[in-house]
Design a protein around this motif. Sequence first.
Motif, PDB file in Angstrom:
ATOM      1  N   PHE A 120       0.820  -1.206   0.000  1.00 28.40           N
ATOM      2  CA  PHE A 120       0.000   0.000   0.000  1.00 28.40           C
ATOM      3  C   PHE A 120       0.857   1.260   0.000  1.00 28.40           C
ATOM      4  O   PHE A 120       1.961   1.293   0.559  1.00 28.40           O
ATOM      5  N   THR A 121       0.347   2.330  -0.620  1.00 28.02           N
ATOM      6  CA  THR A 121       0.921   3.670  -0.537  1.00 28.02           C
ATOM      7  C   THR A 121       0.022   4.507   0.356  1.00 28.02           C
ATOM      8  O   THR A 121      -1.039   4.065   0.814  1.00 28.02           O
ATOM      9  N   TYR A 123      -1.966   6.916  -0.262  1.00 27.59           N
ATOM     10  CA  TYR A 123      -3.318   7.184  -0.750  1.00 27.59           C
ATOM     11  C   TYR A 123      -4.087   5.916  -1.129  1.00 27.59           C
ATOM     12  O   TYR A 123      -5.279   5.989  -1.437  1.00 27.59           O
ATOM     13  N   SER A 124      -3.433   4.762  -1.091  1.00 23.70           N
ATOM     14  CA  SER A 124      -4.169   3.524  -1.369  1.00 23.70           C
ATOM     15  C   SER A 124      -4.465   2.723  -0.105  1.00 23.70           C
ATOM     16  O   SER A 124      -5.167   1.713  -0.167  1.00 23.70           O
TER      17      SER A 124
END
Length: 322
Positions: A120-121, A123-124
């Motif tokens: 995951f980043t 914003y994800s």
Amino acid sequence: MTAATETLAPGAPLRLGTRASALATTQSRQVADRITELTGHPVELVHITTHGDVTRASLSSLGGTGVFATALRDALLRGECDLVVHSLKDLPTAPCPGLEISGIPLRADARDALCARDGFTLYSLPEGARVGTGSPRRIAQLYAARPDLTVIDIRGNIDTRLGRIEDDLDAVLLAAAGLGRLGRTDAITQLIDLAEWPTAPGQGALALESREGSPVSAALAALDDPHTRNSITAERAVLNALEAGCAAPVGVSTLATSTASGRGHSVTAQVYSLDGMESLTVTRELPGVLSAQALLRSEELGRDIARELLDRGAATLAPLGR
């Protein structure tokens, strides 16, 4: 002999004071090897326990800045070691009488790194994801970017923090430089751009401190990187003029820029409210000529940035003051 006339014998061993954590010893050993390479002096590491190593309280509640530095400095002043290595972001901006920063090596990556499960980043990450950090600045930045996140105050070394991912956390925020020095960049799922996410003043850089006027101080000058010192001087001047420490949500970073006259650098400072809902930003061009005079101009530039932030209400927005 006085410090002014004392000289180091060729090949004389040096004692480098360091905390015993994996990151501290790794970066100190890297500095020690570089000292030996450039000066011919072998270096022995001397482990020193600091208050920050033995308390379980959050660093922000302890004041943050200086919690690791004081014991190292005291050992240096007592003559138990010849130099110490600090992470510059952890070093108080006020000078310590009798000591001087004799070398600031080339800076590593100044960015923050998100280390998350499942790649995951920022914003994800799923809504409500649990993200761990012990930094008020990072907490404010997380809330500014993702108000839906659940931010958890954490402590511990890098391996301890990474170990909590998929245990009770979805992600942690760490300094990219520390992960790089420990060979743990494989854990990074996102490096966050400094232009949108300024980090702690001095992040990614190390300070080599020794007794003022000592022959060791002169030897350490071989490791100094002028551009890094110039940038750090401006960044730390902002923090000093704001009278802010690690408990304040303040980010200051140096960014590469392109101008009509060529490539340059700018210093961006951002002060956040604790909940991340408000912020103030000031950016100024950094003097480019690397000289003693440029360092004075860089320090004044940092103070100018702080004055503008204060004039615009930074002291009412965030908890400043040492």
